[in-house]
Motif scaffolding. Structure first.
Motif, PDB file in Angstrom:
ATOM      1  N   LEU A 172       0.820  -1.207   0.000  1.00  0.00           N
ATOM      2  CA  LEU A 172       0.000   0.000   0.000  1.00  0.00           C
ATOM      3  C   LEU A 172       0.859   1.265   0.000  1.00  0.00           C
ATOM      4  N   PRO A 173       0.293   2.395  -0.468  1.00  0.00           N
ATOM      5  CA  PRO A 173       1.031   3.659  -0.464  1.00  0.00           C
ATOM      6  C   PRO A 173       1.182   4.231   0.941  1.00  0.00           C
ATOM      7  N   THR A 174       2.344   4.784   1.239  1.00  0.00           N
ATOM      8  CA  THR A 174       2.616   5.402   2.533  1.00  0.00           C
ATOM      9  C   THR A 174       2.966   6.878   2.340  1.00  0.00           C
ATOM     10  N   ASN A 175       3.264   7.527   3.451  1.00  0.00           N
ATOM     11  CA  ASN A 175       3.796   8.902   3.402  1.00  0.00           C
ATOM     12  C   ASN A 175       2.883   9.863   2.642  1.00  0.00           C
ATOM     13  N   SER A 176       1.573   9.710   2.843  1.00  0.00           N
ATOM     14  CA  SER A 176       0.532  10.551   2.220  1.00  0.00           C
ATOM     15  C   SER A 176       0.307  10.282   0.740  1.00  0.00           C
ATOM     16  N   PHE A 177       1.011   9.304   0.157  1.00  0.00           N
ATOM     17  CA  PHE A 177       0.800   9.007  -1.260  1.00  0.00           C
ATOM     18  C   PHE A 177      -0.576   8.388  -1.522  1.00  0.00           C
ATOM     19  N   ALA A 178      -1.289   8.002  -0.452  1.00  0.00           N
ATOM     20  CA  ALA A 178      -2.652   7.487  -0.634  1.00  0.00           C
ATOM     21  C   ALA A 178      -3.595   8.571  -1.157  1.00  0.00           C
ATOM     22  N   LYS A 179      -3.147   9.813  -1.186  1.00  0.00           N
ATOM     23  CA  LYS A 179      -3.962  10.873  -1.789  1.00  0.00           C
ATOM     24  C   LYS A 179      -4.069  10.703  -3.299  1.00  0.00           C
ATOM     25  N   ALA A 180      -3.114   9.989  -3.882  1.00  0.00           N
ATOM     26  CA  ALA A 180      -3.107   9.848  -5.349  1.00  0.00           C
ATOM     27  C   ALA A 180      -2.877   8.430  -5.835  1.00  0.00           C
ATOM     28  N   TYR A 181      -2.389   7.542  -4.971  1.00  0.00           N
ATOM     29  CA  TYR A 181      -2.061   6.176  -5.377  1.00  0.00           C
ATOM     30  C   TYR A 181      -2.984   5.166  -4.701  1.00  0.00           C
ATOM     31  N   SER A 182      -3.210   4.056  -5.401  1.00  0.00           N
ATOM     32  CA  SER A 182      -3.934   2.918  -4.835  1.00  0.00           C
ATOM     33  C   SER A 182      -2.930   1.848  -4.421  1.00  0.00           C
ATOM     34  N   GLY A 183      -3.393   0.908  -3.604  1.00  0.00           N
ATOM     35  CA  GLY A 183      -2.560  -0.237  -3.279  1.00  0.00           C
ATOM     36  C   GLY A 183      -2.449  -1.181  -4.471  1.00  0.00           C
ATOM     37  N   VAL A 184      -1.568  -2.161  -4.340  1.00  0.00           N
ATOM     38  CA  VAL A 184      -1.395  -3.160  -5.400  1.00  0.00           C
ATOM     39  C   VAL A 184      -2.679  -3.971  -5.577  1.00  0.00           C
ATOM     40  N   SER A 185      -3.013  -4.241  -6.823  1.00  0.00           N
ATOM     41  CA  SER A 185      -4.159  -5.074  -7.170  1.00  0.00           C
ATOM     42  C   SER A 185      -3.804  -5.828  -8.442  1.00  0.00           C
ATOM     43  N   LEU A 186      -4.754  -6.569  -8.972  1.00  0.00           N
ATOM     44  CA  LEU A 186      -4.511  -7.258 -10.242  1.00  0.00           C
ATOM     45  C   LEU A 186      -4.173  -6.252 -11.344  1.00  0.00           C
ATOM     46  N   ASP A 187      -4.806  -5.077 -11.287  1.00  0.00           N
ATOM     47  CA  ASP A 187      -4.549  -4.042 -12.288  1.00  0.00           C
ATOM     48  C   ASP A 187      -3.078  -3.633 -12.326  1.00  0.00           C
ATOM     49  N   SER A 188      -2.390  -3.771 -11.193  1.00  0.00           N
ATOM     50  CA  SER A 188      -0.988  -3.355 -11.127  1.00  0.00           C
ATOM     51  C   SER A 188      -0.099  -4.190 -12.041  1.00  0.00           C
ATOM     52  N   PHE A 189      -0.556  -5.391 -12.387  1.00  0.00           N
ATOM     53  CA  PHE A 189       0.252  -6.326 -13.166  1.00  0.00           C
ATOM     54  C   PHE A 189      -0.164  -6.399 -14.633  1.00  0.00           C
ATOM     55  N   VAL A 190      -1.070  -5.513 -15.037  1.00  0.00           N
ATOM     56  CA  VAL A 190      -1.517  -5.537 -16.431  1.00  0.00           C
ATOM     57  C   VAL A 190      -1.390  -4.162 -17.065  1.00  0.00           C
ATOM     58  N   LYS A 191      -1.312  -4.168 -18.390  1.00  0.00           N
ATOM     59  CA  LYS A 191      -1.427  -2.959 -19.193  1.00  0.00           C
ATOM     60  C   LYS A 191      -2.814  -2.967 -19.808  1.00  0.00           C
TER      61      LYS A 191
END
Length: 429
Positions: free
Chosen positions: A365-384
């Motif tokens: 998961l995103p840390t250091n306030s990056f959750a304002k713009a980033y999501s955690g890892v999911s299946l989408d993270s491994f595909v284009k």
């Protein structure tokens, strides 16, 4: 632990500040290692492994014999627990698959999007004081479901030059055979640039210490994709009068024990609750095997009293925690106020630990306030996601005039002509 009672909003930025480091010095150190590995490959990897890990393995690729050996070293009860986690993580991520939907945006104009696996991915699995075999489940399972053709795993070794047996067992369980005995910045560099033995990958996943995080961010500037900016672990807990102080204390300590640079944050509705949680922390702290690490993390931690619910969640959204626990009988309703968080845990019986291991959601998961713009890892993270379009003659006739006018307005004559030449051919028939 610092306690703040109804702090004014102009003080929030300083209160919510994460532990700071000397970024320039860190970047200089990391960049030197990256450049060395890029130029000198395995020789540089071996050098830094000896320097930082105290071990220079001649052969960094795990052998078939080593995979076979670890099966007997892992307790059967732990194997059964891992099976439960594997099943739940698989179910959750399999449901994220989607078949292409062909959309006719106007008569004769068809558009769709197709998911294709990233062919080569690298997984970094921390293996130091806390060997995170659970992270290999979280990354390896969606990589396999997505259909990545080449999955490279790098993880540090112990002083005997061995990978933690449970990490290796999980790799074998998932059918991941390209496992390398490399940790730290040199592992990120090896996967980013490739060496004589480690294949180059297109995207790198996995958490790590500040050096690993910095390495990922630097190689990302060179065009090598990473999952997200992810640094030291953190948790924020919202607790009202219905919360169990001992539960809240346990949740805060579960993150504090990750590392001395971790941070925990409590936002409570009363001073009495803060005091009760503080006492529970002191009691539970004495029983922890990682007490010294947790104590150091607690020095960076904050306990706040904010009585107004709306203001409390405004502060929590500003903090944008990696993990957010809502310890309240009214948790599901309060969840509607959450805008920024990596992963949210609702109610009194949803400890963050279940998300770390076995509920099914991903713990990268995103840390250091990056959750304002980033999501955690999911299946989408491994595909284009590649878009396609197909127009019939009638479709081009329907949309052609609009495209010609827009292209002409931008002064792009060739764009206009690519449509016009076809429309002229269609009109002749």
């Amino acid at each position: 632990m610092q306690i703040f009672i109804s702090p004014p909003k102009n003080e929030w930025p300083s209160i919510l500040r994460r532990p700071s480091i000397d970024n320039q010095s860190l970047e200089n150190t990391v960049d030197t290692i990256l450049r060395d590995v890029k130029l000198n490959g395995d020789r540089a990897v071996k050098k830094y492994s000896g320097l930082f890990d105290g071990v220079e393995n001649e052969n960094t690729l795990v052998s078939d014999a080593e995979f076979i050996e670890v099966v007997a070293l892992v307790d059967d009860a732990l194997k059964a627990a891992i099976d439960i986690a594997k099943k739940n993580i698989t179910v959750f991520h399999q449901r994220q698959q989607a078949e292409p939907e062909i959309i006719e945006t106007m008569p004769g104009v068809f558009c769709w999007r197709r998911n294709l696996a990233i062919e080569k991915v690298g997984l970094y699995i921390p293996g130091g004081s806390a060997p995170l075999f659970s992270t290999l489940l979280m990354l390896g399972i969606p990589a396999r479901i997505a259909g990545c053709k080449e999955i490279v795993v790098c993880t540090p070794v112990d002083k005997n030059g061995k990978i933690n047996p449970v990490i290796l067992y999980v790799a074998d369980l998932l059918g991941l055979k390209k496992v390398y005995k490399i940790g730290g910045v040199q592992a990120i560099a090896a996967m980013a640039y490739g060496t004589e033995t480690v294949p180059q990958v297109s995207k790198i996943f996995g958490p790590g210490n500040q050096y690993v995080t910095c390495a990922k961010q630097l190689i990302n500037k060179e065009g090598i994709a990473i999952d997200m900016p992810a640094g030291p672990s953190e948790v924020a807990v919202y607790a009202d009068e219905t919360a169990h102080p001992s539960f809240v204390a346990a949740d805060l300590l579960s993150q504090a024990e990750h590392g001395a640079d971790s941070q925990v944050l409590l936002v409570a509705t009363s001073e009495d609750l803060v005091e009760a949680v503080k006492q529970a922390i002191n009691l539970q702290l004495e029983t922890l095997s990682r007490k010294e690490i947790a104590e150091k993390a607690l020095q960076n931690s904050r306990l706040l009293v904010i009585k107004d619910t709306g203001e409390a969640f405004e502060l929590l959204n500003e903090y944008a925690p990696e993990h957010l626990i809502i310890a309240s009988d009214n948790a599901e309703k309060l969840a509607g106020s959450v805008v920024n968080a990596g992963s949210v845990f609702l109610g009194h019986y949803s400890p963050e630990s279940v998300g770390d291991y076995a509920s099914g959601t991903n713990h990268t998961l995103p840390t250091n306030s990056f959750a304002k713009a980033y999501s955690g890892v999911s299946l989408d993270s491994f595909v284009k996601k590649i878009t396609f379009q197909k127009l019939t003659k009638q479709g081009l006739a329907n949309i052609g005039d609009a495209v010609e006018l827009m292209a002409a307005a931008e002064g792009l004559d060739a764009h206009k002509k690519a449509v016009s030449i076809r429309l002229n051919e269609i009109s002749k028939k």
